[in-house]
Design a protein around this motif. Structure first.
Motif, short mmCIF file in Angstrom:
data_model
loop_
_atom_site.label_atom_id
_atom_site.label_comp_id
_atom_site.label_asym_id
_atom_site.label_seq_id
_atom_site.Cartn_x
_atom_site.Cartn_y
_atom_site.Cartn_z
N VAL A 120 5.57 -3.14 5.60
CA VAL A 120 6.70 -2.33 5.14
C VAL A 120 7.99 -2.75 5.85
CG1 VAL A 120 7.68 0.01 5.07
CG2 VAL A 120 5.27 -0.37 4.44
N TYR A 121 7.92 -3.01 7.15
CA TYR A 121 9.11 -3.43 7.90
C TYR A 121 9.70 -4.72 7.34
CZ TYR A 121 7.90 -0.13 11.71
OH TYR A 121 7.62 0.98 12.45
N ALA A 122 8.83 -5.59 6.81
CA ALA A 122 9.29 -6.88 6.30
C ALA A 122 9.83 -6.79 4.88
CB ALA A 122 8.13 -7.89 6.34
N HIS A 123 9.66 -5.65 4.22
CA HIS A 123 10.14 -5.50 2.84
C HIS A 123 11.67 -5.47 2.83
CE1 HIS A 123 10.84 -3.79 -1.14
NE2 HIS A 123 9.59 -4.10 -1.44
N PRO A 124 12.31 -6.13 1.87
CA PRO A 124 13.78 -6.15 1.82
C PRO A 124 14.41 -4.76 1.80
CG PRO A 124 12.86 -7.77 0.30
CD PRO A 124 11.70 -6.99 0.83
N ALA A 125 13.75 -3.80 1.18
CA ALA A 125 14.32 -2.45 1.12
C ALA A 125 14.42 -1.84 2.51
CB ALA A 125 13.47 -1.55 0.21
N ALA A 126 13.42 -2.11 3.35
CA ALA A 126 13.46 -1.59 4.72
C ALA A 126 14.54 -2.30 5.53
CB ALA A 126 12.10 -1.78 5.37
N THR A 127 14.62 -3.61 5.36
CA THR A 127 15.63 -4.40 6.09
C THR A 127 17.04 -3.93 5.72
OG1 THR A 127 14.17 -6.31 6.07
CG2 THR A 127 16.50 -6.72 6.51
N GLU A 128 17.27 -3.73 4.43
CA GLU A 128 18.60 -3.32 3.97
C GLU A 128 18.96 -1.92 4.43
OE1 GLU A 128 18.46 -3.80 -0.25
OE2 GLU A 128 18.02 -5.95 -0.12
N GLU A 129 17.99 -1.01 4.39
CA GLU A 129 18.30 0.35 4.81
C GLU A 129 18.60 0.42 6.30
OE1 GLU A 129 16.83 4.71 3.65
OE2 GLU A 129 15.21 3.50 4.51
N LEU A 323 6.58 0.16 -2.77
CA LEU A 323 6.30 0.34 -1.35
C LEU A 323 4.93 0.98 -1.12
CD1 LEU A 323 9.87 1.51 -0.32
CD2 LEU A 323 8.69 -0.50 0.63
N TYR A 324 4.62 1.98 -1.92
CA TYR A 324 3.30 2.62 -1.79
C TYR A 324 2.19 1.62 -2.11
CZ TYR A 324 -0.65 5.72 -2.43
OH TYR A 324 -1.89 6.31 -2.33
N ASP A 325 2.37 0.86 -3.18
CA ASP A 325 1.37 -0.15 -3.56
C ASP A 325 1.21 -1.20 -2.47
OD1 ASP A 325 1.02 1.18 -5.95
OD2 ASP A 325 2.24 -0.21 -7.14
N LEU A 326 2.31 -1.54 -1.80
CA LEU A 326 2.26 -2.51 -0.71
C LEU A 326 1.38 -1.99 0.42
CD1 LEU A 326 3.26 -5.09 0.76
CD2 LEU A 326 5.25 -3.74 1.51
N VAL A 327 1.53 -0.71 0.75
CA VAL A 327 0.70 -0.11 1.81
C VAL A 327 -0.77 -0.13 1.41
CG1 VAL A 327 0.17 2.04 3.03
CG2 VAL A 327 2.55 1.34 2.72
N VAL A 328 -1.06 0.26 0.16
CA VAL A 328 -2.44 0.31 -0.31
C VAL A 328 -3.08 -1.07 -0.26
CG1 VAL A 328 -3.91 0.75 -2.32
CG2 VAL A 328 -2.08 2.35 -1.73
N LYS A 329 -2.37 -2.08 -0.75
CA LYS A 329 -2.90 -3.45 -0.77
C LYS A 329 -3.08 -3.99 0.65
CE LYS A 329 -2.15 -8.14 -2.52
NZ LYS A 329 -2.59 -8.72 -1.22
N THR A 330 -2.08 -3.80 1.50
CA THR A 330 -2.16 -4.29 2.88
C THR A 330 -3.33 -3.66 3.60
OG1 THR A 330 0.24 -4.59 2.91
CG2 THR A 330 -0.90 -4.59 5.04
N LEU A 331 -3.52 -2.36 3.39
CA LEU A 331 -4.62 -1.64 4.04
C LEU A 331 -5.96 -2.17 3.54
CD1 LEU A 331 -5.45 0.54 5.99
CD2 LEU A 331 -5.17 2.23 4.15
N ALA A 332 -6.06 -2.39 2.24
CA ALA A 332 -7.31 -2.92 1.68
C ALA A 332 -7.61 -4.31 2.26
CB ALA A 332 -7.21 -2.98 0.16
N ASP A 333 -6.58 -5.13 2.36
CA ASP A 333 -6.75 -6.47 2.94
C ASP A 333 -7.18 -6.40 4.40
OD1 ASP A 333 -6.01 -7.58 0.54
OD2 ASP A 333 -3.97 -8.08 1.16
N ALA A 334 -6.58 -5.47 5.14
CA ALA A 334 -6.92 -5.32 6.56
C ALA A 334 -8.37 -4.87 6.73
CB ALA A 334 -5.97 -4.32 7.22
N LYS A 335 -8.81 -3.98 5.85
CA LYS A 335 -10.19 -3.48 5.94
C LYS A 335 -11.21 -4.54 5.57
CE LYS A 335 -9.16 1.43 5.26
NZ LYS A 335 -9.36 2.64 4.43
#
Length: 338
Positions: A120-129, A323-335
């Motif tokens: 999430v930190y690396a997402h452009p929306a987070a960087t811009e905000e 952003l929510y989908d990014l969290v879900v996918k990243t979590l699935a990959d981590a698991k």
């Protein structure tokens, strides 16, 4: 005494002044006291100093520079160069990263929390905000799932959450509101007094905070497995200060982040290993919530909170679903270890 210094003496004095001026010194604003939650900041300061032979120094201040709710404001005006804050303290200022505070995301350990935060930190929306506050997201402060402490009889049925005044911020607070609780977002440093004075009935914290801020000392019980979610607390740096670093200083900082997080994880792991003995020592009952109660809590809090968050973000022009989908996918990959 000679009235004039020799050329060599002048050169030596000048070199001393230049060397002193060349050192870079950053002020870092955190709060409370040194604890598991700040170990990566302390490690980062240590590593940066080592890698630059003491020419890049970080002075970590525990509450001496700013109040915890005002750390992001301090970064924005350059009052200090680095700070830690928690998203739930001012969700309107850091909307993007509040996706990480949604209840019942399914994060099981600190390593997974690091993975989803980094994504999430690396997402452009987070960087811009964050750039709106002149802030650059550097690293997270990964915390385990929150659980609550309270006094009196344990609240282990959902009906007992009705009217319960609970110290819980951000998405956690909304989760408790969904089952009839009354959340309040007093800061971590105010939680003990709020519990002692009867302002709240229960306090939701990670283990280190129950220890550091003394709420465990007032508790009769602690929920071992409620695990409704956690809060997200980044460490950020002032963009102007970061850009002003020399190439070698920036390299020293950037290359130390991963090792600092590893140190944090190892340190927190030791705390979790001894948690049961801490409860026993303090006479706090470990309460296991029935799986059916947790599932009922999840049904009432998880999807409604997620849907409301996505709709709210999209209405503000932010990519909530993405952003929510990014969290879900990243979590699935981590698991799955991918």
């Amino acid at each position: 005494m000679n009235k004039y210094l020799s050329g060599a003496a002048v050169a030596a004095i000048s070199f001393a002044f230049v060397s002193e001026a060349a050192a870079t010194e950053w002020n870092v604003s955190v709060w409370g006291k040194r604890r598991a939650f700040t170990e990566h900041v302390e490690k980062l300061a240590e590593l940066v100093s080592e890698k630059t032979n003491g020419e890049f120094i970080m002075n970590v201040s525990y509450g001496g520079l700013s109040k915890n709710r005002e750390n992001l404001d301090g970064i924005s005006i350059g009052a200090f160069e680095m700070a830690q804050f928690c998203a739930g303290y001012h969700p309107d200022k850091n909307r993007v990263i509040t996706v990480l505070e949604l209840p019942f995301l399914g994060v099981e350990n600190l390593e997974q929390e690091v993975a989803v935060s980094a994504a999430v930190y690396a997402h452009p929306a987070a960087t811009e905000e964050m750039a709106q506050w002149n802030a650059k997201l550097l690293m997270t402060s990964p915390m385990p799932q929150y659980n609550i402490v309270g006094t009196g009889e344990p609240r282990d049925e959902l009906a007992e959450f009705e009217g319960m005044r609970v110290r819980a911020t951000g998405g956690l607070g909304e989760a408790f509101r969904a089952v009839g609780g009354v959340p309040t977002s007093v800061t971590a440093t105010e939680a003990y007094q709020a519990m002692e004075g009867g302002v709240v009935d229960t306090v939701a914290f990670a283990q280190h905070a129950h220890l550091s801020f003394g709420t465990i000392n007032q508790a009769d019980w602690w929920t071992a497995n409620l695990n409704p979610g956690t809060v997200n607390c980044p460490v950020v740096v002032n963009i102007d200060a970061y850009d002003s670093l020399s190439d070698s200083e920036r390299e020293a900082l950037d290359s130390s982040v991963s090792e600092s997080i590893d140190h944090y994880l190892a340190n927190y792991g030791e705390l979790l290993k001894k948690w049961d003995s801490v409860l026993e020592e303090k006479g706090v009952q470990k309460v296991e919530i029935d799986a059916a109660v947790i599932e009922e809590f999840r049904a009432k809090a998880a999807d409604p909170a997620k849907d409301a968050w996505i709709a709210d973000m999209e209405a503000q022009g932010l990519p909530g679903q993405e952003l929510y989908d990014l969290v879900v996918k990243t979590l699935a990959d981590a698991k799955s270890g991918s």
